[in-house]
Structures are given as structure tokens and as C-alpha cells.
Design a protein around this motif. Structure first.
Motif, short mmCIF file in Angstrom:
data_model
loop_
_atom_site.label_atom_id
_atom_site.label_comp_id
_atom_site.label_asym_id
_atom_site.label_seq_id
_atom_site.Cartn_x
_atom_site.Cartn_y
_atom_site.Cartn_z
N GLU A 1 -9.70 -0.38 3.34
CA GLU A 1 -10.06 -1.51 2.49
C GLU A 1 -8.90 -2.51 2.40
O GLU A 1 -9.11 -3.73 2.38
CB GLU A 1 -10.45 -1.04 1.09
N THR A 2 -7.66 -2.00 2.37
CA THR A 2 -6.50 -2.88 2.34
C THR A 2 -6.46 -3.76 3.58
O THR A 2 -6.16 -4.97 3.51
CB THR A 2 -5.21 -2.05 2.22
N GLY B 1 -0.64 -6.89 -9.49
CA GLY B 1 -1.73 -7.44 -8.68
C GLY B 1 -1.46 -7.39 -7.20
O GLY B 1 -2.24 -7.91 -6.41
N MET B 2 -0.36 -6.73 -6.79
CA MET B 2 0.02 -6.69 -5.37
C MET B 2 -0.53 -5.48 -4.62
O MET B 2 -0.33 -5.35 -3.41
CB MET B 2 1.54 -6.73 -5.25
N THR B 3 -1.21 -4.59 -5.32
CA THR B 3 -1.81 -3.40 -4.72
C THR B 3 -3.25 -3.30 -5.20
O THR B 3 -3.54 -3.60 -6.36
CB THR B 3 -1.01 -2.14 -5.14
N LEU B 4 -4.15 -2.86 -4.33
CA LEU B 4 -5.56 -2.74 -4.70
C LEU B 4 -5.74 -1.76 -5.86
O LEU B 4 -4.97 -0.80 -6.00
CB LEU B 4 -6.38 -2.25 -3.52
N PRO B 5 -6.76 -1.96 -6.70
CA PRO B 5 -7.04 -0.99 -7.76
C PRO B 5 -7.17 0.43 -7.22
O PRO B 5 -7.83 0.67 -6.20
CB PRO B 5 -8.39 -1.49 -8.31
N ASP B 6 -6.51 1.35 -7.89
CA ASP B 6 -6.46 2.78 -7.55
C ASP B 6 -5.55 3.10 -6.36
O ASP B 6 -5.25 4.28 -6.13
CB ASP B 6 -7.86 3.36 -7.25
N LEU C 1 0.85 -1.20 0.00
CA LEU C 1 0.00 0.00 0.00
C LEU C 1 0.88 1.25 0.00
O LEU C 1 1.49 1.58 1.01
CB LEU C 1 -0.92 0.02 1.22
N PRO C 2 0.96 1.96 -1.13
CA PRO C 2 1.71 3.22 -1.15
C PRO C 2 0.96 4.34 -0.42
O PRO C 2 -0.22 4.22 -0.09
CB PRO C 2 1.80 3.54 -2.66
N GLY C 3 1.68 5.44 -0.20
CA GLY C 3 1.09 6.59 0.47
C GLY C 3 0.51 7.61 -0.49
O GLY C 3 -0.16 8.55 -0.06
N GLY C 4 0.75 7.44 -1.81
CA GLY C 4 0.17 8.32 -2.81
C GLY C 4 1.06 9.49 -3.21
O GLY C 4 1.93 9.91 -2.46
N PRO C 5 0.84 10.04 -4.41
CA PRO C 5 1.67 11.13 -4.92
C PRO C 5 1.26 12.50 -4.37
O PRO C 5 0.13 12.71 -3.93
CB PRO C 5 1.41 11.08 -6.43
N GLN D 1 -4.60 -13.24 -14.43
CA GLN D 1 -3.68 -13.25 -13.30
C GLN D 1 -4.40 -12.85 -12.01
O GLN D 1 -5.19 -11.89 -11.99
CB GLN D 1 -2.51 -12.30 -13.55
N MET D 2 -4.12 -13.59 -10.93
CA MET D 2 -4.73 -13.32 -9.62
C MET D 2 -4.16 -12.03 -9.03
O MET D 2 -3.03 -11.65 -9.32
CB MET D 2 -4.46 -14.50 -8.69
N THR D 3 -4.97 -11.36 -8.20
CA THR D 3 -4.54 -10.12 -7.54
C THR D 3 -4.92 -10.16 -6.06
O THR D 3 -5.60 -11.08 -5.60
CB THR D 3 -5.21 -8.88 -8.18
N VAL D 4 -4.53 -9.12 -5.32
CA VAL D 4 -4.80 -9.07 -3.88
C VAL D 4 -6.26 -8.79 -3.56
O VAL D 4 -6.66 -8.79 -2.40
CB VAL D 4 -3.91 -8.02 -3.18
N THR D 5 -7.09 -8.57 -4.57
CA THR D 5 -8.54 -8.48 -4.33
C THR D 5 -9.16 -9.87 -4.21
O THR D 5 -10.36 -9.99 -3.93
CB THR D 5 -9.25 -7.74 -5.47
#
Length: 564
Positions: free
Chosen positions: A232-233, A210-215, A141-145, A339-343
Motif C-alpha cells: 500500500e505504501t 503524518g509521514m507513515t501510513l496508519p498502522d 515505512l518501518p519494518g515493525g516491532p 494536518q495533511m498526511t501521506v494518505t
């Protein structure tokens, strides 16, 4: 069985429960899955400055979904703060320390899963490496730009504008007052850099993997959306634990290819090459990442564009739909949607159900029938100057530079090159050669960020080129080739180049050559002597002995221990 249950249940394991209870945990807390939160918050990195608040919302989500959050700290240095001095020697090596420390904490405490909080250049790759190595449920989970600053030189400014402006000041193109004014206006708030540097590239590629949630890769640092995605994460990590979806079920050959294609489609940072090689290495995959970059660069169109390729920032890209719309526009023709993702759903399922928050303007993301370019924004070059590899970013510089031939002007360190550029010694038609800055010789493969920015500031970005065995920042533009391997300290041809030699760069032919005959190069090689290591004590003395080549991801090669 959950990993934590092995030592938190049973009469004989009272020791561990008592230790947790000394910090206020309850019996109910210890009966739940224990989720580690690796938080790289600090007051020295703007991309991580908001991670305290983000971590709290992750904690809320974990507890709400039936888990117990346990937070711990992770180091993380800012590339920008290290640029141009001894600190940059430590930046790439500390990627390994990040991966090692997370692995250590996860194994010491037998966490059932991890949420990895980081935004910046080597922190996200280090976290992905740890996730791949551990193979437990993980979400990055990044902190965002950050937002862009006041308009300068035709675009919203950022901290790199200050470096460009210094070059302009040295050339007499702006006043000192104009230069000084940027200090308080270029960076209006925290977050990862507002342009598509390595930080935002790797955050985006984590989502593409696929290691980070969409958006969640690019929602702005100061937005409410960032906090909602954090909660949500926390909820989603519990679902991964329940369904036993571990990192290596997500990080596969197919997802690595998806990330490569995403990098090509958005003309991401050249550093992504070595980082994806390193992630694949830790996941023990058999994919040849460098070969895939080479092949896919020829067939993957560039359909996204942002600073430094144009004047729009990463937040503009996010509002246009970000990584999800870019992947939707790439279609199944270019991506593996299965491909599978973290969702706990596939990429294709995520795209089908995704709700876009803003209307599509088409400014930063296009469709396949109207791309910005018909080939990828990152290319692999080879030739007598780069037998193993050289990496360039044609998506970030003018097409007139795709064929460039010029006269070498050589420097054995970054600092010497920068001093010469500011002093006006580099002129139109020069190819600046900066060597002995590779993974081993640097050590640490420093970024030639300042040198490129100074060339831009002095009006030389379209009339010169720069090649190096070091790296470049994702914000750099102009004709450059980095990651040259073999590096100079290993006796690579870049060590043999002399002032006045002609160097030819041909992006379309994927070639990089010094126009000197083989006999002369062989004579120079016979007379060449390897330089002494720059560091003989401390962490870097070990790193320079074990560092692999840039073509191999610059990961530490433990086989070299046999020769020490």
C-alpha cells in the motif's frame, strides 16, 4: 515536471537512459516516475532484517501504480549493539550520515519521490531529516516491532532483560543458569525492540506526524499486515507524486506539535526531543520545539502505557488500536486533525475512516476521562545544573521519585560508572553523575542504558537517581535526567559537581539543581579546564567540532566551521 524527466527525456539525454538500460531497465520503465527506495536492510540490525521482503512489496506497489522503483542501500547501526563500548560514540553522529547519504542519492539521481525503509533509533530520525530537507514526496515505512520473549521478572523479556539480569546476577539475586537461559529466549524473532524505546517511539511519531501510513508504524515485523502495508505504501507514494504532496506540506509546525503531544500521551523516549528538534530544523520551521515540549507536557495527559512503563509490549499497544486509537482518544481537544498526511488525507479523515483489526482491551490505551496521568510522560527540567535543558521521563518511573534529593557520586565516563555500580560502590540515596558524554564531549552523546539497567538489577532503581549530559535508551526507567545542557565539555555546571554535593530533582517544579552556592560554583568554574578531544582523526574528530548542544537537537552546526 517530474524531476526525472529532466534527464531521462530528449535526444540529448541518451547517456542517462543507456546507463539505466545497462541494469535491465526498459524504455517503458524510464517513461514512468522514478521512485527511490532507501533501504537500510542489514544483517546487523534485527529491526531491519526483514526489510528485503518489505522492500519487494513496496516495489510491487510502485510498479502496480505506474512508477519505476529504484532501490539503494543506507547504513543503519543498532543502538543495542553499540551500547557500552566505543561504538556508541558513532550512533547519534551517524544520524547525520544517514540524512546526508539519502539527500545525496536523491539529488544525484533526481528521484521523483522516496520511500524510506527503516525502523531503529537514529535511522528513522535521519530519514525524516532527509525528507524534510529534500521536500519531495516521501513516505517513511518501518519494518515493525518484534514479539516479546519468555516471561522474566514479571514480563515478557527482551534483550534489555539480559542486562537487568546481569545486575541481578552480580547482586546474587538469580543463578547463572537463569541468567544464561535468556540468551536463546529473550528475542524470539526479528523486528525493532518489543518495548517502547526510541525506535518504536520514532516510528509512532512518524505516523503521528503524518509521514507513515496508519498502522504502518507498529504492525508486527513478521505479520502479513506488515507486507500488505508495504505494498500500500508503494501505491500511495505514486498518489503523492501525482498530487504534488511533498514532505514540507506534511511536516509543519502543526504536525510537529501533534507528534510532541503523541510523545507525551504515550510517554515516549526522551530522545524524541532532540530528534523532533532536528526534523523541524531541516524543514526550516520556526517552531521552538523545546519550548513546546515544556508547555505541552503540562497540559497533555498520558493515555497510553507500555513497557518500560508497564508490562505490556508495543505489539499489545498495536492490537489495542495503536497510534490511530491513541490519536482518536486524544480528540480535537489536543490534536490538530486538519494536518495533511501521506494518505493524501488529513489526520481527522484518516481517523474517521480507520478500521481497527482487534477489539479494544483498554490495557494500554485509555480515554481522556480516565488517563494514566494528567500530564505528559516526558518533562523538561531547568535549574543551575541545567540552564538550557534537562530531559526526564516521569511516565516511566514511580511517582515517589518525582521529588528526589541525594548525594552526588561523580564519574567522567560511562564505563567508570558501570564498573562502580557492579562493584557495589553506588548505594541508596546516591545521585549518579555521568558527564563528559554530551554531543561534543562524548562525542556523540552516548546512552547510559547499561548504567540504569545495572541499578535496576541491583535493586537500586527506586532509591537512586542518575543525571548525565548524555542520553538514555527509551527502555530505561528509574529516576533519570539526561540531555543536560550546557554539557560538561562546554563548562556546564555538571562539570563542577563534586562527590558529596546534594542534588535536588523536582519533576513537578520542573527543576534540577545542585545545592551549592553561586560563589562556590564560580570558584570551581575558574579552576576548571576543558578536556582534550577524545577523537583527533576520522569522522568523529569532525563531528565533535561541529556538534550542536542537546538542547538544539545535536545537529551539526555549520557556523562552527568559521572558527576552525
Amino acid at each position: 515536471m517530474e524531476r526525472s524527466k529532466k534527464y531521462l527525456t530528449g535526444l540529448g539525454n541518451q547517456y542517462y537512459r543507456a546507463t539505466y538500460k545497462s541494469m535491465g531497465f526498459t524504455s517503458d520503465d524510464l517513461a514512468r516516475p522514478v521512485i527511490g527506495i532507501a533501504n537500510s536492510w542489514s544483517e546487523s540490525v534485527p529491526g531491519h532484517f526483514n526489510l528485503r521482503q518489505v522492500a519487494q512489496r513496496v516495489r510491487d506497489g510502485i510498479y502496480r501504480a505506474g512508477g519505476t522503483p529504484v532501490e539503494f542501500g543506507v547504513i543503519g547501526g543498532c543502538d543495542g549493539m553499540a551500547n557500552g563500548h566505543v561504538g556508541m560514540h558513532y550512533i547519534l553522529p551517524h544520524r547525520e550520515l544517514i540524512a546526508n547519504s539519502i539527500e545525496s542519492m536523491a539529488q544525484i539521481n533526481q528521484f521523483d519521490a522516496l520511500v524510506l525503509l527503516g525502523s531503529c533509533d537514529k535511522i528513522v530520525p535521519g530519514m525524516l531529516m532527509a525528507a524534510a530537507r529534500l521536500d519531495i514526496p516521501c513516505i517513511v515505512l518501518p519494518g515493525g516491532p518484534m514479539e516479546g520473549g519468555k516471561v522474566f521478572d514479571g514480563r515478557e523479556s527482551d534483550q534489555t532483560s539480559s542486562t537487568e539480569a546481569y545486575g541481578m546476577l552480580s547482586a546474587g539475586k538469580i543463578t547463572e543458569e537463569e541468567y544464561v537461559s535468556l540468551e536463546d529466549t529473550a528475542c524470539p524473532g526479528c523486528g525493532s525492540c518489543s518495548y517502547l524505546g526510541t525506535a518504536n517511539t520514532m516510528c509512532s511519531l512518524s505516523e503521528a506526524l503524518g509521514m507513515t501510513l496508519p498502522d504502518a508504524s507498529l504492525a508486527p515485523a513478521t505479520s502479513a499486515r506488515r507486507l500488505a502495508l508495504a505494498e500500500e505504501t508503494g501505491i500511495r507514494i505514486m498518489e503523492l507524486v501525482e498530487k504534488e504532496i511533498t514532505s514540507r506540506k506534511i511536516i509543519t509546525n502543526g504536525s510537529i506539535r501533534n507528534a510532541i503531544k503523541a510523545c507525551m500521551a504515550m510517554s515516549g523516549s526522551t530522545n524524541a526531543v532532540m530528534h523532533l528538534i532536528a526534523v523541524a530544523h531541516e524543514a526550516e520551521l520556526d517552531i521552538d520545539v523545546l519550548a513546546e515540549f515544556d508547555a505541552l507536557s503540562r497540559t497533555t495527559p498520558q493515555i497510553a502505557k507500555m513497557n518500560p512503563s508497564c508490562n505490556y509490549n508495543v505489539i499489545d499497544f498495536f492490537k489495542d488500536g495503536g497510534v490511530m486509537r491513541m490519536m482518536q482518544n486524544l480528540t480535537r481537544e489536543h490534536l490538530d486533525y486538519d494536518q495533511m498526511t501521506v494518505t493524501a488525507h488529513t489526520i481527522g479523515e484518516n481517523i474517521a475512516s480507520h478500521k481497527y483489526l482487534y477489539p479494544d482491551t483498554g490495557r494500554t490505551i485509555r480515554t481522556l476521562d480516565n488517563p494514566f496521568g494528567f500530564t505528559g510522560g516526558v518533562a523538561v527540567l531547568r535549574g543551575n545544573l541545567a540552564a538550557n535543558t534537562g530531559i526526564t521521563k516521569p511516565g516511566a518511573f514511580d511517582k515517589s521519585l518525582h521529588h528526589f534529593q541525594g548525594e552526588a557520586i561523580c564519574f567522567d565516563s560511562e564505563e567508570d560508572a558501570e564498573e562502580a555500580i557492579l562493584a557495589g560502590k553506588v548505594r541508596d540515596g546516591h545521585v549518579v553523575v555521568i558527564r563528559y558524554e554530551g554531543p561534543k564531549g562524548g562525542p556523540g552523546m552516548r546512552e547510559m542504558y547499561k548504567a540504569m539497567k545495572y541499578l535496576y538489577g541491583r535493586g537500586l532503581s527506586k532509591t537512586t537517581a542518575l543525571i548525565t549530559d548524555g542520553r538514555f535508551s527509551g527502555t530505561n526507567n528509574g529516576c533519570f535526567v539526561g540531555h543536560i545542557s550546557p554539557e560538561a565539555s562546554e563548562g556546564g555546571t555538571i562539570a563542577l559537581v563534586r562527590d558529596g554535593d546534594r542534588i535536588a530533582i523536582d519533576v513537578e517544579e520542573r527543576s534540577l539543581n545542585v545545592l551549592v552556592n553561586d560563589e562556590e560554583l564560580a570558584a570551581r568554574k575558574a579552576a576548571w579546564k576543558a578536556p582534550a578531544p577524545k577523537f583527533t582523526r576520522g569522522w568523529l574528530s569532525l563531528y565533535c567540532k561541529l556538534a550542536g548542544s542537546g538542547a538544539e537537537g545535536a545537529v551539526m552546526d555549520m557556523k562552527k566551521l568559521e572558527n576552525l
